[in-house]
Design a protein around this motif. Structure first.
Motif, PDB file in Angstrom:
ATOM      1  N   ASN A   1      51.806  51.143  58.190  1.00 26.24           N
ATOM      2  CA  ASN A   1      52.531  50.438  58.123  1.00 26.24           C
ATOM      3  C   ASN A   1      53.512  49.215  58.610  1.00 26.24           C
ATOM      4  O   ASN A   1      54.094  49.892  59.582  1.00 26.24           O
ATOM      5  CB  ASN A   1      53.225  50.907  56.473  1.00 26.24           C
ATOM      6  N   ASP A   2      53.037  48.113  58.571  1.00 22.09           N
ATOM      7  CA  ASP A   2      54.042  47.468  59.709  1.00 22.09           C
ATOM      8  C   ASP A   2      54.485  46.589  59.534  1.00 22.09           C
ATOM      9  O   ASP A   2      55.154  45.188  59.465  1.00 22.09           O
ATOM     10  CB  ASP A   2      52.870  46.524  61.011  1.00 22.09           C
TER      11      ASP A   2
ATOM     12  N   ARG B   1      55.692  45.859  48.378  1.00 22.64           N
ATOM     13  CA  ARG B   1      55.275  47.241  47.354  1.00 22.64           C
ATOM     14  C   ARG B   1      54.218  47.882  48.176  1.00 22.64           C
ATOM     15  O   ARG B   1      53.953  49.282  47.971  1.00 22.64           O
ATOM     16  CB  ARG B   1      55.153  47.495  46.372  1.00 22.64           C
ATOM     17  N   SER B   2      53.809  47.711  49.279  1.00 22.56           N
ATOM     18  CA  SER B   2      52.286  48.055  50.561  1.00 22.56           C
ATOM     19  C   SER B   2      53.016  49.886  50.346  1.00 22.56           C
ATOM     20  O   SER B   2      52.295  51.303  50.430  1.00 22.56           O
ATOM     21  CB  SER B   2      52.490  47.487  51.976  1.00 22.56           C
ATOM     22  N   LEU B   3      54.180  50.083  50.932  1.00 23.71           N
ATOM     23  CA  LEU B   3      54.517  51.653  51.951  1.00 23.71           C
ATOM     24  C   LEU B   3      54.275  52.413  49.944  1.00 23.71           C
ATOM     25  O   LEU B   3      54.021  53.419  50.992  1.00 23.71           O
ATOM     26  CB  LEU B   3      55.730  51.773  52.242  1.00 23.71           C
ATOM     27  N   ALA B   4      55.104  51.995  48.826  1.00 26.57           N
ATOM     28  CA  ALA B   4      54.405  53.025  47.569  1.00 26.57           C
ATOM     29  C   ALA B   4      53.411  53.126  47.712  1.00 26.57           C
ATOM     30  O   ALA B   4      53.190  54.221  47.395  1.00 26.57           O
ATOM     31  CB  ALA B   4      55.837  52.461  46.699  1.00 26.57           C
ATOM     32  N   LEU B   5      52.488  52.535  47.547  1.00 30.76           N
ATOM     33  CA  LEU B   5      51.002  52.408  47.221  1.00 30.76           C
ATOM     34  C   LEU B   5      50.244  53.502  48.031  1.00 30.76           C
ATOM     35  O   LEU B   5      49.631  54.454  47.872  1.00 30.76           O
ATOM     36  CB  LEU B   5      50.358  50.930  47.342  1.00 30.76           C
TER      37      LEU B   5
ATOM     38  N   TYR C   1      49.254  58.249  56.661  1.00 34.16           N
ATOM     39  CA  TYR C   1      49.652  57.142  56.976  1.00 34.16           C
ATOM     40  C   TYR C   1      51.051  57.299  58.059  1.00 34.16           C
ATOM     41  O   TYR C   1      51.529  58.078  58.502  1.00 34.16           O
ATOM     42  CB  TYR C   1      49.879  56.482  55.953  1.00 34.16           C
ATOM     43  N   LEU C   2      51.104  55.874  58.737  1.00 31.92           N
ATOM     44  CA  LEU C   2      52.012  55.576  59.317  1.00 31.92           C
ATOM     45  C   LEU C   2      53.488  54.506  58.966  1.00 31.92           C
ATOM     46  O   LEU C   2      53.088  53.951  58.839  1.00 31.92           O
ATOM     47  CB  LEU C   2      52.366  55.738  60.933  1.00 31.92           C
ATOM     48  N   SER C   3      54.748  54.709  59.021  1.00 35.70           N
ATOM     49  CA  SER C   3      54.886  53.412  58.284  1.00 35.70           C
ATOM     50  C   SER C   3      55.900  53.190  59.941  1.00 35.70           C
ATOM     51  O   SER C   3      57.265  54.103  60.193  1.00 35.70           O
ATOM     52  CB  SER C   3      56.145  53.376  57.575  1.00 35.70           C
ATOM     53  N   PHE C   4      56.230  52.150  60.084  1.00 35.75           N
ATOM     54  CA  PHE C   4      57.557  51.212  61.116  1.00 35.75           C
ATOM     55  C   PHE C   4      58.279  51.028  60.750  1.00 35.75           C
ATOM     56  O   PHE C   4      58.913  50.903  59.714  1.00 35.75           O
ATOM     57  CB  PHE C   4      56.714  50.006  61.311  1.00 35.75           C
TER      58      PHE C   4
END
Length: 325
Positions: free
Chosen positions: A42-43, A48-52, A65-68
């Protein structure tokens, strides 16, 4: 269990495509002959991309997943995925489904045939504007002609790489990363699989003209010193033109004193021409010096706000280690 296949997909504001992307990629993973992991990066998405991604992780243990902490860019997101990938085979593709995941089994067959890099080569771009097709066609051929390494034309980041290649890329510390160029620079046995690029499944195009231009400049500056030489050549040409004009003005003054070519317009044109050459040359130097400045600061390529699925893994650091004082 150590995965055989790692699929790396950068995500930026892709809530409209994530469900369909997961469905198609999941079907491909189900058909592969070994354990898989799906690494979603997740860039810094603002939708809602991170929630998905969290929901996918809860439903499928293969999803990591990785979240920046903020938006760092597409190439950095792919780099982070490569840093964390554990598979013997690593596949990079985009979330917009312009890179068809159904092509992955054919890539695996080429890997089994002995190739360590299998990249997808576009033979047709469906539903893209003529301007996009023309500029992409021209850029790839100019880059291949000017670059110090042979970078294949009409290729993106959609590729399969052997573990050995991924380790080589992870060892490269540079910040302004043009991954398809680094992939070519690394060497190893490489081959292409032609494909027709589909239109984006949903959502807005993320690579705007400005971002595409920035990526093109990164690729050219990172793999060619020709722009620096060109500024020298243009400077020499300007000096020759200035000398010629000086001789012509002297001739007109001596033999054609009434000629209008000896007036203000001639002087103004010469001044503007030489000024443009100087500014372009300074701009080219600035591009290279700016990249030196970015490298010597030694900051990490990215910062992570959330990591799931890699709790017991120490990733390859994506850092530039500064020289000792």
């Amino acid at each position: 269990m150590q995965p055989t296949y790692s699929l790396v997909i950068p995500i930026y504001n892709e809530e409209a495509t994530i469900p369909e992307m997961y469905r198609r990629v999941g079907a491909v993973m189900d058909g592969l002959d070994g354990p898989c992991e799906l690494i979603l990066v997740n860039d810094g998405s603002r939708d809602r991309s991170l929630a998905l991604l969290r929901d996918l992780r809860d439903r499928d243990p293969r999803v990591c997943y990785l979240s920046f902490a903020r938006n760092f860019g597409h190439q950095t997101a792919v780099t982070a995925g490569l840093n964390f990938a554990r598979g013997r085979i690593v596949i990079v593709l985009d979330a917009d489904l312009q890179d068809p995941p159904e092509l992955i089994p054919a890539m695996v067959e080429q890997w089994r045939a002995g190739y360590q890099v299998v990249y997808a080569q576009r033979v047709q771009r469906r539903q893209e504007s003529w301007f996009k097709r023309l500029t992409a066609y021209g850029f790839y051929r100019v880059l291949r002609h000017l670059a110090d390494v042979d970078i294949p034309t009409d290729t993106g980041d959609f590729c399969l790489m052997d573990r050995q290649v991924v380790e080589a890329l992870n060892a490269m510390p540079e910040r302004n990363r043009y991954l398809r160029g680094l992939r070519a620079w690394a060497g190893f046995r490489q081959t292409a699989i032609p494909f027709q690029r589909d239109p984006r499944f949903a959502g807005e195009v993320k690579y705007t003209f400005r971002k595409s231009l920035a990526l093109a400049i990164d690729g050219l500056v990172s793999f060619s010193k020709v722009p620096l030489r060109m500024s020298t050549y243009v400077g020499l040409l300007s000096a020759a033109i200035a000398l010629l004009m000086g001789l012509l003005v002297l001739y007109w003054r001596l033999f054609e004193p009434n000629s209008p070519l000896t007036g203000f317009a001639t002087i103004a044109i010469a001044i503007f021409f030489l000024g443009a050459v100087q500014l372009v040359s300074i701009g080219i130097l600035g591009e290279y010096i700016g990249r030196i400045y970015e490298e010597v600061k030694g900051r990490p390529l990215y910062t992570l706000a959330e990591v799931k699925g890699f709790e017991h893994q120490r990733p390859t650091p994506a850092l530039h280690t500064p020289p000792p004082p």
